[in-house]
Design a protein around this motif. Structure first.
Motif, PDB file in Angstrom:
ATOM      1  N   LYS A 178       0.817  -1.205   0.000  1.00 50.87           N
ATOM      2  CA  LYS A 178       0.000   0.000   0.000  1.00 50.87           C
ATOM      3  C   LYS A 178       0.858   1.266   0.000  1.00 50.87           C
ATOM      4  N   LEU A 179       1.893   1.277   0.855  1.00 49.63           N
ATOM      5  CA  LEU A 179       2.781   2.434   0.933  1.00 49.63           C
ATOM      6  C   LEU A 179       3.521   2.674  -0.386  1.00 49.63           C
ATOM      7  N   LEU A 180       4.081   1.611  -0.937  1.00 50.21           N
ATOM      8  CA  LEU A 180       4.852   1.750  -2.166  1.00 50.21           C
ATOM      9  C   LEU A 180       3.977   2.192  -3.335  1.00 50.21           C
ATOM     10  N   LYS A 181       2.727   1.722  -3.350  1.00 47.32           N
ATOM     11  CA  LYS A 181       1.805   2.097  -4.418  1.00 47.32           C
ATOM     12  C   LYS A 181       1.288   3.522  -4.240  1.00 47.32           C
ATOM     13  N   GLU A 182       0.688   3.773  -3.077  1.00 45.71           N
ATOM     14  CA  GLU A 182      -0.061   5.011  -2.892  1.00 45.71           C
ATOM     15  C   GLU A 182       0.817   6.211  -2.529  1.00 45.71           C
ATOM     16  N   LYS A 183       1.857   5.989  -1.767  1.00 41.05           N
ATOM     17  CA  LYS A 183       2.703   7.112  -1.359  1.00 41.05           C
ATOM     18  C   LYS A 183       3.831   7.386  -2.337  1.00 41.05           C
ATOM     19  N   TYR A 184       4.396   6.303  -2.904  1.00 38.82           N
ATOM     20  CA  TYR A 184       5.580   6.483  -3.745  1.00 38.82           C
ATOM     21  C   TYR A 184       5.330   6.201  -5.230  1.00 38.82           C
ATOM     22  N   GLY A 185       4.155   5.708  -5.565  1.00 39.22           N
ATOM     23  CA  GLY A 185       3.782   5.577  -6.970  1.00 39.22           C
ATOM     24  C   GLY A 185       4.346   4.388  -7.723  1.00 39.22           C
ATOM     25  N   TYR A 186       4.795   3.349  -7.017  1.00 38.61           N
ATOM     26  CA  TYR A 186       5.334   2.175  -7.697  1.00 38.61           C
ATOM     27  C   TYR A 186       4.223   1.212  -8.100  1.00 38.61           C
ATOM     28  N   ASN A 187       4.492   0.441  -9.121  1.00 37.90           N
ATOM     29  CA  ASN A 187       3.576  -0.606  -9.568  1.00 37.90           C
ATOM     30  C   ASN A 187       4.025  -1.907  -8.901  1.00 37.90           C
TER      31      ASN A 187
END
Length: 346
Positions: A178-187
């Motif tokens: 969730k953090l990597l997707k929503e905060k940092y924009g990673y797929n």
């Protein structure tokens, strides 16, 4: 004489190997003295670091499988207390001297624990080489970039609920995703599959599943195997960062080499140097940004399925003595550190 019996992975098969070994370098030294004075052997142009254990605990020599041996990376309560005391200035970033990093002894003592079952060469732990490796992501987030999975999905915390994967290390992986997707924009793809119903064969079961995911998603550059460590019941792997109590994390590398048999050809990993560079850059960033958050990188024999991608990472998040919330809290600085390295901002 100590008899060690071990089985190593060989593709989808396991080969039983029985061998005898004794560490001659300890024949004239007491275990306590040996632990305090790691031995080095000077060869023509490099140093081989022989053994060091971070704990007085018995590592039970070499266990039958990678799955069993990986979870032995425990530290003594005294060591953890000492490390937590050093992290009293936890919200104040520190700077590590690049000149000091050129000293092999300093590099080892500051950043690594080398398990007694393996060896490490100075040529493998050259700070300049480790830092020069490009660990940035090469593709944008239009396609999957990161895979998070759990060889040991059933590893839980002291307040985990039986049968509920959301309360085990899998739930921790949910939050990191969730953090990597929503905060940092990673797929990010989070594989919540269970591979450790038979714990002894977890790595061999997880391997084919990883291969399928990576074949379907060749754009994936980072593979993270998220675990929970197992420690002595009195050991507390807790620190405080940004006002939150959280579990300490530990990066773990397999060297495909044991003290007893040397390089393990049928556990070949063409990306060992890349794996080491990735974990070191993360460790250095974590040490400077969040002192006390990351335990020393643990080096051990075997491969641990880290041969599928250059940027493969095995992370131990706390231990069974931590709460689930402490483990989840740890994902916040971990995600930030990952972003720093993967974006090239470190």
């Amino acid at each position: 004489m100590l008899i060690l019996v071990t089985r190593f992975e060989f593709g989808e098969f396991f080969q039983n190997i029985k061998y005898e070994t004794c560490f001659s370098m300890f024949q004239n030294i007491s275990p306590a003295l040996a632990a305090e004075n790691p031995l080095y052997t000077e060869t023509a142009a490099e140093t081989i670091y022989k053994t060091q254990t971070e704990s007085d605990l018995d590592y039970e020599t070499i266990l039958a499988q990678e799955a069993a041996s990986e979870n032995e990376a425990a530290v003594s309560e005294e060591t953890v207390i000492e490390e937590n005391e050093k992290s009293s200035k936890k919200d104040q970033p520190v700077t590590i001297s690049k000149d000091k990093l050129k000293d092999f002894d300093y590099l080892l003592q500051k950043f690594y624990t080398v398990d007694k079952t393996t060896t490490i060469k100075s040529s493998q732990l050259n700070a300049d080489s480790l830092l020069k490796k490009d660990c940035k992501l090469s593709q944008d987030n239009s396609k999957p970039q990161i895979l998070i999975y759990h060889t040991h999905s059933l590893e839980g915390y002291k307040d985990s609920k039986s049968g509920d994967l959301s309360t085990t290390v899998v739930g921790v992986g949910d939050y990191l995703t969730k953090l990597l997707k929503e905060k940092y924009g990673y797929n990010v793809i989070h594989d919540r599959g269970t591979y450790d119903k038979d714990r002894d064969n977890a790595y061999s079961v997880a391997g084919p599943a990883l291969e399928k995911i990576l074949a379907k998603n060749p754009s994936i550059e980072v593979v993270i195997d998220l675990h929970r460590d197992g420690v002595n019941g009195n050991t507390k792997l807790v620190t405080e960062t940004n006002g939150k109590k959280m579990a300490q994390v530990m990066f773990f590398n397999g060297l495909s080499r044991t003290t007893a048999v040397g390089d393990i050809d049928y556990l070949h990993n063409p990306y060992i140097a890349d794996n080491l560079a990735f974990s070191f850059q993360l460790q250095l960033q974590a040490t400077q940004q969040y002192p006390g958050f990351a335990r020393k990188i643990y080096l051990k024999g075997y491969r641990y399925n880290m041969h599928y991608r250059p940027k493969s990472l095995l992370v131990e998040v706390g231990a069974q003595t931590n709460t689930l919330q402490e483990a989840k809290n740890a994902m916040e600085p971990l995600a930030e550190v990952l972003d720093s390295v993967l974006s090239g901002e470190n």
